[in-house]
Design an enzyme around this catalytic site. Structure first.
Site, PDB file in Angstrom:
ATOM      1  N   TYR A 105       0.877  -1.169   0.000  1.00 43.51           N
ATOM      2  CA  TYR A 105       0.000   0.000   0.000  1.00 43.51           C
ATOM      3  C   TYR A 105       0.915   1.221   0.000  1.00 43.51           C
ATOM      4  O   TYR A 105       1.452   1.618   1.027  1.00 43.51           O
ATOM      5  CB  TYR A 105      -0.917  -0.036   1.227  1.00 43.51           C
ATOM      6  N   ASP A 144      -2.302  -1.287  -4.034  1.00 40.65           N
ATOM      7  CA  ASP A 144      -2.677   0.093  -4.322  1.00 40.65           C
ATOM      8  C   ASP A 144      -1.379   0.886  -4.415  1.00 40.65           C
ATOM      9  O   ASP A 144      -0.772   1.230  -3.407  1.00 40.65           O
ATOM     10  CB  ASP A 144      -3.570   0.620  -3.194  1.00 40.65           C
TER      11      ASP A 144
END
Length: 248
Positions: A105, A144
């Protein structure tokens, strides 16, 4: 083999919005989560037949990554040796027989770009970490990545240029990652396809498909021949991001 990645924007909320149904429907061999925002004691989702690896942030209710895996990894590593980002639970590396699976992330540069400099350091240090792994075996990176790489990856590119996630600096760092020997699987397979993975909660963005492609499966160039398909499950709700998949 099927891999899935999803920024769930809080696993506790997502579990109430369809995560278990999608998890069992997609039937992935490994299921990677970002922005879990919880410690192990705060949620109860333990699918039968999967090993679980959770890396929560030290700050409660923030960031965090997780992997559910049908095959027990040869080794598991939480973080990558940079305390600023490891304290935020931003990456997990699972070593399998033929490749490393890394879920991450990537830090958001923030609306005022106050974390852009830190983000640049993350990009450089994390890329160096991935290249070190590659010395042993290929890498599959998912998560992400908090950047829309090219104009095709974002709605209203002109209006959004310079905003967090679409700054020239962030886009250039993604280019550096690819130039160092990695492949954006979705874009390599579908050069002209417009698909997004994140939509703002404001202004009916998802209904209007005014989104950004922020979530990726990126693989070592010498592993790309193993990729059968790169998927975007943009009809799956439960988060402001949708899941993505990779078939090997």
């Amino acid at each position: 083999m099927k891999l899935v990645s999803w920024n769930v924007a809080g696993i506790r909320a997502c579990l109430k919005k369809g995560l278990p149904d999608f998890f069992h429907q997609v039937n992935a061999d490994a299921f990677c989560l970002q922005e879990v925002k919880a410690e192990a004691s705060q949620f109860d989702f333990h699918p039968e037949g999967y090993s679980e690896y959770l890396f929560p942030a030290k700050r409660k209710g923030y960031s965090g990554t997780m992997i559910y895996s049908r095959t027990e990894p040869l080794d598991i590593q939480y973080g990558y040796g940079e305390s600023e980002y490891d304290d935020e639970g931003r990456s997990i590396t699972a070593e399998f027989e033929k490749f490393y699976l890394v879920t991450t992330y990537v830090p958001n540069a923030k609306r005022d770009l106050s974390r852009l400099e830190s983000r640049m350091h993350f990009e450089d240090s994390f890329r160096a970490y991935l290249k070190k792994l590659e010395e042993k075996k290929p890498v599959v990176l998912c998560g992400d990545l908090n950047v829309a790489h090219n104009e095709i990856d974002i709605c209203n590119a002109r209006a959004n240029r310079g905003h967090a996630g679409f700054t020239d600096e962030e886009r250039a760092k993604f280019s550096e990652l690819l130039d160092s020997g990695f492949v954006d699987t979705f874009r390599a397979l579908y050069p002209d396809r417009v698909r997004y993975t994140w939509w703002s909660y404001l202004g009916h963005a998802r209904e209007n498909n005014a989104g950004w492609r922020l979530d990726y499966f990126v693989v070592s160039k010498n592993f790309f021949s193993q990729v059968k398909d790169s998927l975007v499950y943009d009809d799956v709700l439960g988060s402001d991001h949708c899941p993505i998949g990779l078939e090997l």
